[in-house]
Motif scaffolding. Structure first.
Motif, PDB file in Angstrom:
ATOM      1  N   GLY A  52      32.712 115.032  29.000  1.00  0.00           N
ATOM      2  CA  GLY A  52      33.946 114.515  28.413  1.00  0.00           C
ATOM      3  C   GLY A  52      33.774 113.136  27.817  1.00  0.00           C
ATOM      4  O   GLY A  52      34.330 112.823  26.758  1.00  0.00           O
ATOM      5  N   MET A  53      32.987 112.288  28.477  1.00  0.00           N
ATOM      6  CA  MET A  53      32.751 110.961  27.937  1.00  0.00           C
ATOM      7  C   MET A  53      31.903 111.010  26.671  1.00  0.00           C
ATOM      8  O   MET A  53      32.078 110.182  25.770  1.00  0.00           O
ATOM      9  N   GLN A  54      30.993 111.972  26.571  1.00  0.00           N
ATOM     10  CA  GLN A  54      30.243 112.125  25.327  1.00  0.00           C
ATOM     11  C   GLN A  54      31.178 112.522  24.181  1.00  0.00           C
ATOM     12  O   GLN A  54      31.034 112.029  23.056  1.00  0.00           O
ATOM     13  N   PHE A  55      32.141 113.398  24.461  1.00  0.00           N
ATOM     14  CA  PHE A  55      33.108 113.783  23.433  1.00  0.00           C
ATOM     15  C   PHE A  55      33.900 112.560  22.982  1.00  0.00           C
ATOM     16  O   PHE A  55      34.062 112.309  21.776  1.00  0.00           O
ATOM     17  N   THR A  56      34.401 111.784  23.933  1.00  0.00           N
ATOM     18  CA  THR A  56      35.185 110.602  23.599  1.00  0.00           C
ATOM     19  C   THR A  56      34.373 109.608  22.778  1.00  0.00           C
ATOM     20  O   THR A  56      34.862 109.035  21.796  1.00  0.00           O
TER      21      THR A  56
END
Length: 355
Positions: free
Chosen positions: A326-330
């Motif tokens: 999720g942090m990579q997406f953000t």
């Protein structure tokens, strides 16, 4: 520990900790909340008094050093999540951290790597509360062929929370506290990711439509650090595409929803009310799809964390691998909006936090 007490200390007793985590843990036999640490000692003392906690810690390092603490609940802002998590795991303590997982993808990866090096400790990110009630039901509809082949995903997170320019700047609009996190992007992406394939490419545009706000910390008007309007186009590993519309500056435009459109039908989930509607090919209008009692879910983060510590079941919502994705997406959204280019996922390297 599976037969004895689990003693938990709190670092950062904010609104979600008070409204969700504290009641959730106190409902579980054998779990004891033993102390709290906030940013300032007077705030810690007030939280301990209001929550009925016996111990006040002067700083978060004291929590980590306390041999009576078995697990740490990190309710502080994202800028604290990585250092506290690394120290807690190194000290042999279990960790439950609030979302968002970290400031950026690099920090999230460090947390994931350390968790993998500590397989005897439970490392968990509190899940998005949206969609938990209907999660299993939506999954059953998809697995039963309601959608057919997924074509498009539409995600809306629209509010008026920042529509008034006189609204003071909150911590979420300060990059030194929140990092790359913006509006409800991470929470909604996590929610929809429970039902769709992972994104493989994003193209984003982010705006600061109210560029300055009063900063209550020093009573001065300052430039805001994070956007108040974000649009994202996504391409997923199955070839489907998505759109995210996020804004906090819309008068009367409130919406928190997910729509899934496929070759055979569509599903519409109002995340504020947990109302689900759907239609199949050939039908004229969506109809209500009540969630069966047997498939109705809900918030169980505290029970899941304790069950994982006791070895009863593994973490599902959410382990650190899910949080790191999720942090990579953000971060991909932040990079794309900054440089106005598409960004592929997973990230091949982690940028400097300032991009």
């Amino acid at each position: 520990m599976s037969r004895g007490r689990i003693r938990i200390a709190i670092i950062g007793a904010g609104a979600v900790v008070r409204s969700r985590h504290v009641p959730g843990f106190r409902a579980i036999p054998g779990v004891e909340l033993i102390g709290v640490c906030n940013r300032r000692r007077e705030s810690s003392a007030r939280a301990a008094r209001e929550l009925g906690l016996p111990t006040i810690y002067g700083n978060w390092e004291e929590v980590i050093q306390d041999p009576d603490v078995d697990a740490v609940l990190i309710g502080a802002w994202p800028y604290m999540h990585c250092p506290v998590t690394l120290a807690a795991l190194d000290a042999g303590k279990h960790v439950l951290t609030q979302a968002r997982m970290a400031m950026n993808a690099r920090e999230a990866q460090r947390m994931l790597d350390r968790a993998r090096e500590s397989p005897d400790r439970v490392a968990m990110v509190a899940p998005s509360p949206y969609g938990l009630v209907g999660e299993a039901f939506v999954r059953s509809l998809i697995e039963g062929g309601w959608l057919g082949a997924l074509r498009e995903v539409h995600v809306d997170g629209l509010t008026n929370e920042l529509a008034d320019p006189a609204t003071p700047m909150g911590w979420r609009q300060k990059t030194r506290y929140s990092g790359f996190n913006m509006l409800t992007l991470g929470i909604l992406h996590e929610t929809v990711s429970r039902w769709i394939p992972q994104a493989r490419r994003v193209l984003a545009y982010a705006s600061k439509l109210v560029p300055e706000r009063l900063d209550p910390e020093n009573r001065r008007t300052k430039p805001v650090g994070t956007p108040d309007s974000v649009q994202v186009l996504t391409t997923h590993e199955d070839g489907s595409v998505g759109t995210y519309r996020l804004s906090a500056v819309l008068w009367g435009g409130n919406a928190m929803s997910v729509a899934l459109h496929g070759s055979e039908g569509s599903l519409f989930y109002d995340l504020r009310t947990d109302q689900i509607r759907g239609l199949r090919r050939g039908e004229d209008a969506p109809r209500a799809l009540p969630i069966p009692d047997a498939l109705r879910g809900g918030w169980r983060a505290e029970a899941d964390f304790v069950a994982a510590i006791r070895g009863e079941r593994p973490v599902t919502h959410n382990d650190f691998a899910t949080g790191a994705r999720g942090m990579q997406f953000t971060e991909a959204v932040a990079r794309s909006s900054r440089h106005q280019v598409p960004v592929s996922l997973p990230l091949k390297e982690f940028s400097n936090p300032s991009l």
